[in-house]
Design a protein around this motif. Structure first.
Motif, PDB file in Angstrom:
ATOM      1  N   LEU A 170       0.832  -1.207   0.000  1.00 49.19           N
ATOM      2  CA  LEU A 170       0.000   0.000   0.000  1.00 49.19           C
ATOM      3  C   LEU A 170       0.868   1.259   0.000  1.00 49.19           C
ATOM      4  O   LEU A 170       0.607   2.190  -0.755  1.00 49.19           O
ATOM      5  CB  LEU A 170      -0.943  -0.009   1.205  1.00 49.19           C
ATOM      6  CG  LEU A 170      -1.895   1.183   1.326  1.00 49.19           C
ATOM      7  CD1 LEU A 170      -2.782   1.297   0.086  1.00 49.19           C
ATOM      8  CD2 LEU A 170      -2.756   1.033   2.573  1.00 49.19           C
ATOM      9  N   VAL A 222      -9.382   6.084   0.562  1.00 48.07           N
ATOM     10  CA  VAL A 222      -9.037   4.808  -0.080  1.00 48.07           C
ATOM     11  C   VAL A 222      -8.109   4.004   0.829  1.00 48.07           C
ATOM     12  O   VAL A 222      -8.306   2.798   1.009  1.00 48.07           O
ATOM     13  CB  VAL A 222      -8.401   5.045  -1.463  1.00 48.07           C
ATOM     14  CG1 VAL A 222      -7.784   3.772  -2.008  1.00 48.07           C
ATOM     15  CG2 VAL A 222      -9.442   5.586  -2.425  1.00 48.07           C
ATOM     16  N   ARG A 271     -10.127   2.507   3.563  1.00 42.46           N
ATOM     17  CA  ARG A 271     -10.973   1.430   3.050  1.00 42.46           C
ATOM     18  C   ARG A 271     -10.158   0.178   2.749  1.00 42.46           C
ATOM     19  O   ARG A 271     -10.559  -0.933   3.079  1.00 42.46           O
ATOM     20  CB  ARG A 271     -11.697   1.906   1.789  1.00 42.46           C
ATOM     21  CG  ARG A 271     -12.695   0.962   1.203  1.00 42.46           C
ATOM     22  CD  ARG A 271     -14.018   0.886   1.962  1.00 42.46           C
ATOM     23  NE  ARG A 271     -14.575   2.170   2.289  1.00 42.46           N
ATOM     24  CZ  ARG A 271     -15.402   2.866   1.520  1.00 42.46           C
ATOM     25  NH1 ARG A 271     -15.765   2.406   0.357  1.00 42.46           N
ATOM     26  NH2 ARG A 271     -15.870   4.027   1.927  1.00 42.46           N
ATOM     27  N   VAL A 272      -8.975   0.352   2.142  1.00 42.36           N
ATOM     28  CA  VAL A 272      -8.114  -0.785   1.807  1.00 42.36           C
ATOM     29  C   VAL A 272      -7.655  -1.485   3.084  1.00 42.36           C
ATOM     30  O   VAL A 272      -7.669  -2.719   3.162  1.00 42.36           O
ATOM     31  CB  VAL A 272      -6.916  -0.323   0.942  1.00 42.36           C
ATOM     32  CG1 VAL A 272      -5.838  -1.382   0.881  1.00 42.36           C
ATOM     33  CG2 VAL A 272      -7.386   0.030  -0.456  1.00 42.36           C
ATOM     34  N   LYS A 284     -10.415  -3.506   4.532  1.00 45.66           N
ATOM     35  CA  LYS A 284     -10.795  -4.660   3.707  1.00 45.66           C
ATOM     36  C   LYS A 284      -9.615  -5.559   3.354  1.00 45.66           C
ATOM     37  O   LYS A 284      -9.704  -6.348   2.427  1.00 45.66           O
ATOM     38  CB  LYS A 284     -11.441  -4.167   2.394  1.00 45.66           C
ATOM     39  CG  LYS A 284     -12.616  -3.254   2.570  1.00 45.66           C
ATOM     40  CD  LYS A 284     -13.816  -4.002   3.037  1.00 45.66           C
ATOM     41  CE  LYS A 284     -14.995  -3.044   3.075  1.00 45.66           C
ATOM     42  NZ  LYS A 284     -16.173  -3.630   3.632  1.00 45.66           N
ATOM     43  N   LYS A 285      -8.507  -5.437   4.089  1.00 45.49           N
ATOM     44  CA  LYS A 285      -7.330  -6.215   3.714  1.00 45.49           C
ATOM     45  C   LYS A 285      -7.573  -7.721   3.762  1.00 45.49           C
ATOM     46  O   LYS A 285      -6.934  -8.470   3.043  1.00 45.49           O
ATOM     47  CB  LYS A 285      -6.120  -5.822   4.539  1.00 45.49           C
ATOM     48  CG  LYS A 285      -6.167  -6.190   5.985  1.00 45.49           C
ATOM     49  CD  LYS A 285      -4.910  -5.699   6.674  1.00 45.49           C
ATOM     50  CE  LYS A 285      -4.987  -5.949   8.162  1.00 45.49           C
ATOM     51  NZ  LYS A 285      -3.819  -5.401   8.836  1.00 45.49           N
ATOM     52  N   PHE A 292      -8.345  -9.196   0.321  1.00 45.47           N
ATOM     53  CA  PHE A 292      -7.268  -9.349  -0.654  1.00 45.47           C
ATOM     54  C   PHE A 292      -6.621 -10.711  -0.467  1.00 45.47           C
ATOM     55  O   PHE A 292      -6.310 -11.121   0.641  1.00 45.47           O
ATOM     56  CB  PHE A 292      -6.232  -8.234  -0.482  1.00 45.47           C
ATOM     57  CG  PHE A 292      -5.080  -8.357  -1.430  1.00 45.47           C
ATOM     58  CD1 PHE A 292      -5.253  -8.093  -2.779  1.00 45.47           C
ATOM     59  CD2 PHE A 292      -3.840  -8.761  -0.980  1.00 45.47           C
ATOM     60  CE1 PHE A 292      -4.192  -8.209  -3.662  1.00 45.47           C
ATOM     61  CE2 PHE A 292      -2.776  -8.870  -1.852  1.00 45.47           C
ATOM     62  CZ  PHE A 292      -2.952  -8.595  -3.200  1.00 45.47           C
ATOM     63  N   TRP A 333      -6.434  -4.011  -7.670  1.00 46.61           N
ATOM     64  CA  TRP A 333      -7.422  -4.058  -6.597  1.00 46.61           C
ATOM     65  C   TRP A 333      -7.553  -2.695  -5.915  1.00 46.61           C
ATOM     66  O   TRP A 333      -8.661  -2.188  -5.741  1.00 46.61           O
ATOM     67  CB  TRP A 333      -7.025  -5.132  -5.585  1.00 46.61           C
ATOM     68  CG  TRP A 333      -7.987  -5.308  -4.453  1.00 46.61           C
ATOM     69  CD1 TRP A 333      -9.265  -5.773  -4.514  1.00 46.61           C
ATOM     70  CD2 TRP A 333      -7.741  -4.994  -3.084  1.00 46.61           C
ATOM     71  NE1 TRP A 333      -9.831  -5.781  -3.266  1.00 46.61           N
ATOM     72  CE2 TRP A 333      -8.921  -5.314  -2.366  1.00 46.61           C
ATOM     73  CE3 TRP A 333      -6.644  -4.497  -2.397  1.00 46.61           C
ATOM     74  CZ2 TRP A 333      -9.017  -5.138  -0.992  1.00 46.61           C
ATOM     75  CZ3 TRP A 333      -6.741  -4.335  -1.023  1.00 46.61           C
ATOM     76  CH2 TRP A 333      -7.925  -4.650  -0.343  1.00 46.61           C
ATOM     77  N   VAL A 334      -6.433  -2.060  -5.551  1.00 45.76           N
ATOM     78  CA  VAL A 334      -6.525  -0.775  -4.845  1.00 45.76           C
ATOM     79  C   VAL A 334      -7.045   0.325  -5.766  1.00 45.76           C
ATOM     80  O   VAL A 334      -7.763   1.218  -5.305  1.00 45.76           O
ATOM     81  CB  VAL A 334      -5.201  -0.341  -4.169  1.00 45.76           C
ATOM     82  CG1 VAL A 334      -4.838  -1.274  -3.045  1.00 45.76           C
ATOM     83  CG2 VAL A 334      -4.079  -0.198  -5.147  1.00 45.76           C
ATOM     84  N   VAL A 377     -10.725  -0.091  -5.856  1.00 44.99           N
ATOM     85  CA  VAL A 377     -11.277   0.443  -4.605  1.00 44.99           C
ATOM     86  C   VAL A 377     -11.372   1.965  -4.712  1.00 44.99           C
ATOM     87  O   VAL A 377     -12.378   2.565  -4.331  1.00 44.99           O
ATOM     88  CB  VAL A 377     -10.425   0.019  -3.382  1.00 44.99           C
ATOM     89  CG1 VAL A 377     -10.841   0.789  -2.127  1.00 44.99           C
ATOM     90  CG2 VAL A 377     -10.540  -1.482  -3.147  1.00 44.99           C
TER      91      VAL A 377
END
Length: 166
Positions: free
Chosen positions: A11, A39, A42-43, A46-47, A50, A59-60, A63
């Motif tokens: 990230l 973002v 949120r990432v 929601k890890k 993944f 993916w990111v 998002v």
């Protein structure tokens, strides 16, 4: 699933590209940074979604696009329905919208809209401001058919009064 340390480093390594993407979406540095923060949060939330072996960058960025769309919709929904969008009123031409080009046309349209009873003008202003029929019906506590009918009648009134501007 990747370890937290690897996930977070992915990230961090993607931040520069995410900021570029955010800037391309919103066009202003401050808003791009706000979008990037949202973002990143949120990432990180929601890890667990993944999985190893998938494209982290794709993916990111997906998002980011989703967060951008949701933020845009939220801002649009919370716009004041009593004021014109961006200081410009729009007129109706065969069911589509266009910019009112003259000051007198703007004044005439403003006069017509404000001269209508609230039962017609408020749903029409809300529609022009970006609310959906279902949202208007909810906010005004009316059946959706009534909302559609009132907006239709407001459009017809505008078309009749502003026929010279077509």
């Amino acid at each position: 699933m990747k370890t937290d340390n690897t996930f977070e480093s992915l990230l961090v390594n993607e931040q520069k590209e995410l900021l570029r993407h955010a800037y391309a979406l919103v066009g202003q540095r401050e808003e791009a940074e706000e979008l990037l923060q949202e973002v990143a949060l949120r990432v990180l939330e929601k890890k667990d979604k993944f999985s190893l072996g998938t494209n982290f960058r794709g993916w990111v960025h997906r998002v980011m696009k989703s967060v951008f769309i949701n933020m845009y919709r939220s801002k649009k929904r919370h716009a004041s329905y009593c004021e014109p969008l961006d200081g410009i009123f729009y007129h109706v031409d065969n069911g589509s919208f266009g910019i009112m080009e003259t000051a007198s046309g703007f004044n005439d349209m403003y006069r017509v809209i404000n001269g209508m009873p609230d039962m017609y003008s408020i749903p029409f202003k809300m529609l022009v401001s970006g609310f959906k029929y279902t949202e208007i019906a909810e906010k005004l506590n009316l059946p959706i058919g009534t909302v559609k009918s009132r907006i239709f009648l407001a459009r017809k009134r505008l078309q009749a009064v502003l026929a010279d501007y077509k």
